[in-house]
Every structure is written in structure tokens, then in C-alpha cells.
Design a protein around this motif. Structure first.
Motif, short mmCIF file in Angstrom:
data_model
loop_
_atom_site.label_atom_id
_atom_site.label_comp_id
_atom_site.label_asym_id
_atom_site.label_seq_id
_atom_site.Cartn_x
_atom_site.Cartn_y
_atom_site.Cartn_z
N ALA A 170 37.79 46.75 31.10
CA ALA A 170 37.40 45.98 29.92
C ALA A 170 36.62 46.85 28.95
O ALA A 170 36.78 46.73 27.73
CB ALA A 170 36.57 44.77 30.34
N SER A 171 35.79 47.75 29.46
CA SER A 171 35.01 48.62 28.58
C SER A 171 35.91 49.58 27.82
O SER A 171 35.69 49.87 26.64
CB SER A 171 33.95 49.40 29.38
N PHE A 193 39.75 32.69 40.16
CA PHE A 193 39.98 33.23 38.82
C PHE A 193 38.62 33.68 38.28
O PHE A 193 37.58 33.16 38.69
CB PHE A 193 40.59 32.19 37.88
N MET A 194 38.65 34.63 37.34
CA MET A 194 37.40 35.17 36.81
C MET A 194 37.50 35.34 35.30
O MET A 194 38.59 35.52 34.75
CB MET A 194 37.12 36.55 37.43
N PRO A 195 36.35 35.33 34.60
CA PRO A 195 36.34 35.72 33.19
C PRO A 195 36.13 37.22 33.08
O PRO A 195 35.65 37.86 34.02
CB PRO A 195 35.12 34.96 32.65
N TRP A 196 36.49 37.78 31.95
CA TRP A 196 36.12 39.17 31.70
C TRP A 196 35.99 39.39 30.19
O TRP A 196 36.42 38.57 29.38
CB TRP A 196 37.09 40.14 32.36
N ASP A 197 35.41 40.51 29.84
CA ASP A 197 35.04 40.79 28.46
C ASP A 197 36.18 41.46 27.71
O ASP A 197 36.06 42.60 27.25
CB ASP A 197 33.77 41.65 28.44
N ASP A 198 37.31 40.74 27.61
CA ASP A 198 38.43 41.25 26.84
C ASP A 198 39.28 40.08 26.39
O ASP A 198 39.21 38.98 26.95
CB ASP A 198 39.28 42.22 27.68
#
Length: 498
Positions: free
Chosen positions: A97-98, A461-466
């Protein structure tokens, strides 16, 4: 005479159960039982891997195993192994994501950056612009290959986002090859079919547009370096040899990375000997040209990922799919990451509730958005804003169980298991590809929806920064996947294997 209060309570219980049973039937909940999960995991941890047997396979196929079959001896129990895998997966997603965020920030600041970035993928890789799909060394499945004239057995890590096939190749630089636990190091000097490649005479052997590859004029070898964020580095040169398909002894000659220098990190564990890249081919000279489907000239390959606690291998097959049914998704093009597999996810439904979404979030042609199939990801990741909506709809459908405040580990939506080991019910999740119709749905149940961990069931399920979405192997386990790059289609055949 019966106790009136007892009869009343019994009647209420029956009515409550009938009501819940009706709800289950109406909304198609699935049931899950921790006792059966524990038994399967116990059998998995105690399984003697010397008894592994290759499955019956069609031609042009390799056996596929979950990597935990080989690495379970490192852990005290299944729970600790699962916790370790989840931590690995979370670190990988955070890093990826970074990298994507850096790219997206550059695009915002410079309107021409997007064009420059896409142009560099096919012309000249700049160190700051490149987002390599292989620079986080991780994966969950290995394929068994027979290498060279000696048919040396080697397990290679499957990576749908990698464009290079490489394996350890003796003679190594002294003390620079890791000791294999289940493989014999392939020795180029004993293989009668090994061929060195001359990158001076044939410049196409070396990907001149990729800074990881260089042609040495003195030795005429094409040298490469692959670096991974977890600390691993592999170095070697491009060569050629045959691989053998065990089902019918068919052989194919491929170019591969003869890796003679490996060092660093914790993931070079000896469980596998290299990477089996399965990414899309972008062009003859750019990323994708060295992936196995490209080299075999196969526009179709079929892959089934065994479930996490399965000791039964599955297979990776080329040229023809072994199953004839499934839901077809469209493969979309993305200029910024053209070697990855993007699909046209259209809508997600939890029981009968549609999870609202802006269609542009999943449009792979919007460059920075889209939905990717990634064998290096374990838990499916959604953009943070969408995940919150998705999670809240799921929670609304699970009202009869106690949700744990604060979640458990990396998960934020977890429910207590029944202390008596009774069956627990959770809503079915449906993915729709292309349009909202029954023919375009993929049903997710059991471990594809919830993970059993720490005495809880957690939403898997997960959130992510993208802004993009990654569909991981936890949601794909046991599903037959047919990648057809000629017709730009990916077919999901639920429960076709394992």
C-alpha cells in the motif's frame, strides 16, 4: 403435571429457533462448527509429509501444495502458525500500500506522471518509478517441478504477480545458497540439457529496459538481481533448460533465472527453491516475457489452491482447464501494473443485502483503482471506506452472536464461538462479476468468509490504505481458477477441486 413455566420457556425456544431457522433458509446462512475445524487442523499438524502423494493430473500439469504442509513443523500448533501467516500478510499489505500510495501521490502532483510511469514500464525503468510485483517475498502455495535432464525435484513458490521463473542453481557462490529441506539443489553441471545464453549475440535474452537485468559483455551472460523488502536478495544469470511434466513425461524448454547467490531475510527457509512467475505477458521485451505461461505459449492456465488445512495436493495446468463450469469474470487492462490480473468485480451482496459501492472504485482501467487477483495476498483487502460499509452490512446480518469489542488481532469483527461446540451460522457473501445476475455470482462460505482463531470467528476481510482491491488466497481456496489471456477472462469454478 408439567411445570407451566417450563412449557412456556420451551415454546418460546421452539418459536425462536423456528424463526431463526426460517431466517437461515430465507437468507441462505451457512453453518460452521469449531469441533470439525479443530479436528481438521489437528490432522493437518500431525500428518506425515513423507506420505504426500501427487494427485492424478492432466497433461502439462504440476502438483500444487499449501506451503504450510512443509512448514508446520516450525510451529507448536496450528493457531501459532496461522497467527504468523496473518502477521506476514499484514506486513506485506502495508508495504505494498505504501508503494502504491507513493505512485498515486506522484500522479496527483504531476498530471504527466501517469503517462511517464506507463511509458517507463515499456521503455526505461527508473528506480523511483518502478513498483515491482516481486519486491515483497511472500506466498502461500508451491508447485513441484522436475528440472533438467536429472529431473531434480524442486518446489517453487507460485506468484501470479511475478514475471520471472528462477531457482537455486549450483555451483553456487560459496555459502550463498540456502540448504533445501525437501529439495535437492539443481546442478547445472550435471544437467545434460542445460544451456547458457549469449546476451551479446541475442540481446532479446536480456530485458534491457529493466534495471534489474544487465548484459555483461565479457562473459556474455545476462545477469539479474531481485531484491525483496524482507531482506532477501537473489542474484544469478539467465539460462535455459527443460522442465518435465510428470503426468505424461512431456518436456518443455524454458529460460530461467539460474540463481547462484541468495542471502538475507527469514523467508529463504529452504522449503522452496525459487519463484514460479505466472504474470501476464506485456510485450516481447518488457515484464512478463519470462513468466511461465508466456514461455509455454499458453494463453490458458488453470490453478486450484488447496484449502489451508488440506494435506491433499491440487494442480497447476496449462493449455486446457480440467473443469468445464464456472462464473466468468473479465480480465481488465491496467497500464500502471499491466502484469497483474485485474477483474471486473461489479457488486458484493451479503445474504440479500447489496453493499453499496461507487463502480469507479473497481474499474481497473482507472489506473489507480481496480480489483486484483493476487496469490501473494492471504486476506482480501478493500479500500478503507468501502470496507467500513461492507463490514457494517455484515454485522447487521449477524445479530444473534456476541461481537467482541475491539476485535481480535488484526481483525475488527469477531464473534465468540459456541462454548458447547454447537454449529454457528454466518451469512453467505456473493461476488458478482460484470453484472448483477445469478450466472455471474461466486458464493463464498465457510473459511472463505470467517477465520477461526483464538476461540473466535473473525470476518476474513481487511481494509487497507489504497483505492484498489486485492482478492487473496483465503477467499480463493478450493476454487478452480482458469486464466484465459487470449479471451481476457478468468473463470471461477467453486468447489471444483480440493
Amino acid at each position: 403435571m408439567e411445570n407451566p413455566l417450563f412449557l412456556l420457556l420451551l415454546l418460546i425456544s421452539i418459536l425462536h429457533w423456528n424463526s431463526f431457522a426460517s431466517l437461515i433458509n430465507e437468507k441462505s446462512y451457512f453453518k460452521i462448527n469449531s469441533s470439525s475445524i479443530k479436528q481438521a487442523r489437528k490432522a493437518f499438524m500431525s500428518f506425515d509429509i513423507s506420505k504426500l502423494q501427487d494427485p492424478p493430473m492432466p497433461s502439462y500439469s504440476f502438483s500444487v501444495y499449501h506451503i504450510d504442509v512443509f512448514e508446520k513443523s516450525k510451529f507448536n500448533d496450528y493457531e501459532s502458525m496461522l497467527t504468523h501467516r496473518l502477521a506476514q500478510d499484514h506486513a506485506r499489505a502495508t508495504y505494498l500500500a505504501s508503494k502504491l500510495k507513493y505512485r498515486d501521490t506522484k500522479i496527483k502532483k504531476d498530471p504527466d506522471f501517469q503517462e511517464k510511469y506507463a511509458r517507463n514500464l515499456s521503455k526505461n525503468h527508473d528506480q523511483d518509478l518502478k513498483v515491482a510485483p516481486t519486491n515483497y517475498f511472500n506466498g502461500h502455495y508451491v508447485a513441484l517441478l522436475l528440472l533438467g535432464s536429472e529431473r531434480t525435484r524442486n518446489y517453487l513458490l507460485i506468484d501470479s504477480g511475478s514475471y520471472l521463473v528462477w531457482w537455486q542453481c549450483a555451483p553456487c557462490v560459496p555459502n550463498k545458497c540456502f540448504k533445501p529441506r525437501y529439495n535437492t539443489i539443481y546442478d547445472s553441471t550435471t544437467s545434460k540439457t542445460f544451456t547458457g545464453l549469449d546476451c551479446v549475440e541475442n540481446s532479446s535474452i536480456c530485458i534491457s529496459t529493466d534495471h534489474d537485468f544487465r548484459c555483461a559483455l565479457g562473459s556474455k551472460r545476462c545477469f539479474y538481481t531481485q531484491q525483496y523488502i524482507t531482506g532477501e536478495t537473489t542474484k544469478g544469470f539467465m539460462a535455459s533448460d527443460v522442465i518435465t511434466f510428470p503426468s505424461d513425461n512431456t518436456q518443455s524448454r524454458i529460460k530461467f533465472g539460474c540463481s547462484i547467490d541468495q542471502k538475507g531475510g527469514t523467508d529463504f527457509s529452504g522449503t522452496f527453491s525459487g519463484i514460479l512467475g505466472l504474470s501476464k505477458r506485456v510485450s516481447l521485451t518488457a515484464t512478463g516475457g519470462y513468466s511461465l505461461p508466456s514461455q509455454l505459449g499458453s494463453s490458458i492456465f488453470a490453478l486450484c489452491l488447496p484449502t489451508a488445512a488440506s494435506v491433499h495436493p491440487s494442480f497447476l495446468s496449462f493449455n486446457k482447464a480440467p473443469w468445464i463450469y464456472g462464473t466468468e469474470a473479465k480480465l481488465l487492462k491496467n497500464r500502471l501494473t499491466p502484469h497483474w490480473y485485474y477483474v471486473n468485480l461489479f457488486k458484493i451482496v451479503i445474504n440479500d443485502k447489496v453493499v453499496p459501492v461507487d463502480p469507479s472504485w473497481w474499474n481497473g482501467q482507472k489506473e489507480t483503482h481496480g480489483v486484483m487477483i493476487d496469490t501473494g495476498t492471504l486476506i482480501t483487502r478493500f479500500p478503507h471506506d468501502y470496507y467500513i460499509i461492507f463490514r457494517d452490512v455484515f454485522r447487521e446480518e449477524v445479530k444473534d452472536y456476541t461481537m467482541i469489542e475491539g476485535g481480535y488481532g488484526i481483525f475488527d469483527t469477531c464473534y465468540e464461538d459456541d462454548p458447547d461446540g454447537a454449529e454457528v451460522y454466518f451469512p453467505i457473501i456473493k461476488f458478482y462479476f460484470g453484472n448483477y445476475s445469478e450466472s455471474q455470482e461466486v458464493l463464498l462460505v465457510d473459511g472463505r468468509v470467517v477465520v477461526s482463531i483464538g476461540g473466535y470467528y473473525c470476518l476474513a476481510f481487511m481494509p487497507w490504505d489504497d483505492k484498489s482491491t486485492l482478492i487473496g488466497t483465503n477467499q480463493l481456496q478450493g476454487i478452480g481458477l482458469t486464466f484465459d489471456t487470449k479471451n481476457n477472462a478468468l473463470t471461477f469454478s467453486v468447489d471444483a477441486c480440493d
